[in-house]
Design a protein around this motif. Sequence first.
Motif, PDB file in Angstrom:
ATOM      1  N   UNK A 224       0.639  -1.223  -0.072  1.00 56.49           N
ATOM      2  CA  UNK A 224       0.270   0.026   0.067  1.00 56.49           C
ATOM      3  C   UNK A 224       0.776   1.319  -0.079  1.00 56.49           C
ATOM      4  N   UNK A 225       1.955   1.160   0.819  1.00 56.08           N
ATOM      5  CA  UNK A 225       2.638   2.360   0.958  1.00 56.08           C
ATOM      6  C   UNK A 225       3.479   2.609  -0.526  1.00 56.08           C
ATOM      7  N   UNK A 226       4.053   1.475  -1.029  1.00 47.80           N
ATOM      8  CA  UNK A 226       4.574   1.558  -2.375  1.00 47.80           C
ATOM      9  C   UNK A 226       3.607   2.237  -3.557  1.00 47.80           C
ATOM     10  N   UNK A 227       2.236   1.835  -3.570  1.00 43.49           N
ATOM     11  CA  UNK A 227       1.395   2.294  -4.350  1.00 43.49           C
ATOM     12  C   UNK A 227       1.193   3.906  -4.019  1.00 43.49           C
ATOM     13  N   UNK A 228       1.177   4.264  -2.906  1.00 45.09           N
ATOM     14  CA  UNK A 228       0.950   5.612  -2.732  1.00 45.09           C
ATOM     15  C   UNK A 228       2.290   6.219  -3.101  1.00 45.09           C
ATOM     16  N   UNK A 229       3.512   5.856  -2.628  1.00 49.06           N
ATOM     17  CA  UNK A 229       4.700   6.578  -2.970  1.00 49.06           C
ATOM     18  C   UNK A 229       4.618   6.562  -4.478  1.00 49.06           C
ATOM     19  N   UNK A 230       4.512   5.472  -5.406  1.00 53.41           N
ATOM     20  CA  UNK A 230       4.676   5.480  -6.917  1.00 53.41           C
ATOM     21  C   UNK A 230       3.717   6.614  -7.377  1.00 53.41           C
ATOM     22  N   UNK A 231       2.293   6.639  -6.991  1.00 57.32           N
ATOM     23  CA  UNK A 231       1.507   7.574  -7.531  1.00 57.32           C
ATOM     24  C   UNK A 231       2.099   8.921  -7.148  1.00 57.32           C
ATOM     25  N   UNK A 232       2.594   9.239  -6.196  1.00 59.73           N
ATOM     26  CA  UNK A 232       3.119  10.570  -5.877  1.00 59.73           C
ATOM     27  C   UNK A 232       4.081  11.002  -6.833  1.00 59.73           C
ATOM     28  N   UNK A 233       5.229   9.880  -6.913  1.00 62.21           N
ATOM     29  CA  UNK A 233       6.442   9.970  -7.884  1.00 62.21           C
ATOM     30  C   UNK A 233       6.007  10.319  -9.335  1.00 62.21           C
ATOM     31  N   UNK A 234       4.920   9.363  -9.782  1.00 62.03           N
ATOM     32  CA  UNK A 234       4.433   9.598 -11.108  1.00 62.03           C
ATOM     33  C   UNK A 234       3.372  10.674 -11.402  1.00 62.03           C
TER      34      UNK A 234
END
Length: 414
Positions: free
Chosen positions: A105-115
């Motif tokens: 879940x954290x990776x999904x959020x971080x990837x969304x912010x990075x992209x």
Amino acid sequence: MTVYLGQTRSRRRFQPRNTLRLRLTLLNGILLVGAGVALVLLAWLLVGQSLHPIDELRAGSTVTLADGHTREALAWQTDMVEQASRELLLKGLSALVAIGIIGIAGAYVVAGRALRPLHHVTQTAQRLGEETLDQRIRYSGADDEVADLARTFDAMLDRLAAAFDSQKRFVANASHELRTPLAVMRTEIDVTLSDDEADVAEYRRMAKVVRNASERANGLVDALLVLARSEAQSGRRLVRKVPADMATSVHNALSAVRVEAERMKLEVTTELEPAPVVGDPSLLDRLAGNLIENAIRYNHLLGRLWLRTGSVNGLAVLVVGNTGYEVEPADVPGLFEPFQRGGWERTGSRGSGLGLSIVRAVCDAHGGTVSAVAQEGGGLEVTVSLPAADTTPVVAATASVKPRPDRTGLQQKT
């Protein structure tokens, strides 16, 4: 059958897209869970190998437990190892599941912010049109790869906007230039046909005006075609590449304008040394022809024209200079733009304003450069530099056609 296809399309519509965000999330989840599984297995093996205190006792030894029961030491050790391993696996796997869920879940959020900037780029590109080329991303985040992409995208939009503006001006100017001779022809024809007393002489005069206007329009179309051909090959491999010599091109161009130069009584000075290049001879002939024609067209009676060719530091150089009308130094760069004429109004010039534009396009197509310097007292000196070819074969081939002072019939000084 129709219902089945509809259900299939609906099912496909709701399937998750294989987006970059999803792939990054899955990759991070696989790495996290894989590392957790490896740690749990390592701990399980270490526990199984380390819990062996009975190995140091004698065979048949017993242990007394806290509740007062006595057991054989080896059996008690086996039960203790199995229990510890079971608890380690259960608690480790439970912690791994929890950490995996939280990590994914954290990776999904971080990837969304990075992209997120990439989504901004996509939205900006979708909004772009001929009327919205002024929009930019203007990324203000960390100086990373996404920032590089945003800056590259903004720079590309700047180039596109400049190209669109230049294209609009070019089309407008070309339309104006073509409209002028057509309007002259139509006006002359209408005026002559409306005159009931027009005689043969009047019709001859009208025909001469129409012919001159049609020649001007035809010359403009030819120049536009050469410009388009040269610009199409700019930065790419030339369609035709053969050994050539710019000295020969200058000689041919001088021969073509001999009558005009004699009429204006120009003093022509030539220093034509071999200037071998590899390229398209027809484009190089047009380059030299345009420079010399401009030098004569914008000269004055009893003026001067000087021409030099040669090879310097691996470059084939052509210099064309002339006296004539005064040109402001600030106006020199604009002379290489289409339909620009220094010191002349558009309606008062005999040219199309494409001569130096074609010269620049031909230079770009051959990987060279062109520059101009305004002369004191009037006139312009243009310098063309192209990559020189191997001098040995080219000089031998062009030595027999090196121009001489008496070939053009001009008043030349060599």
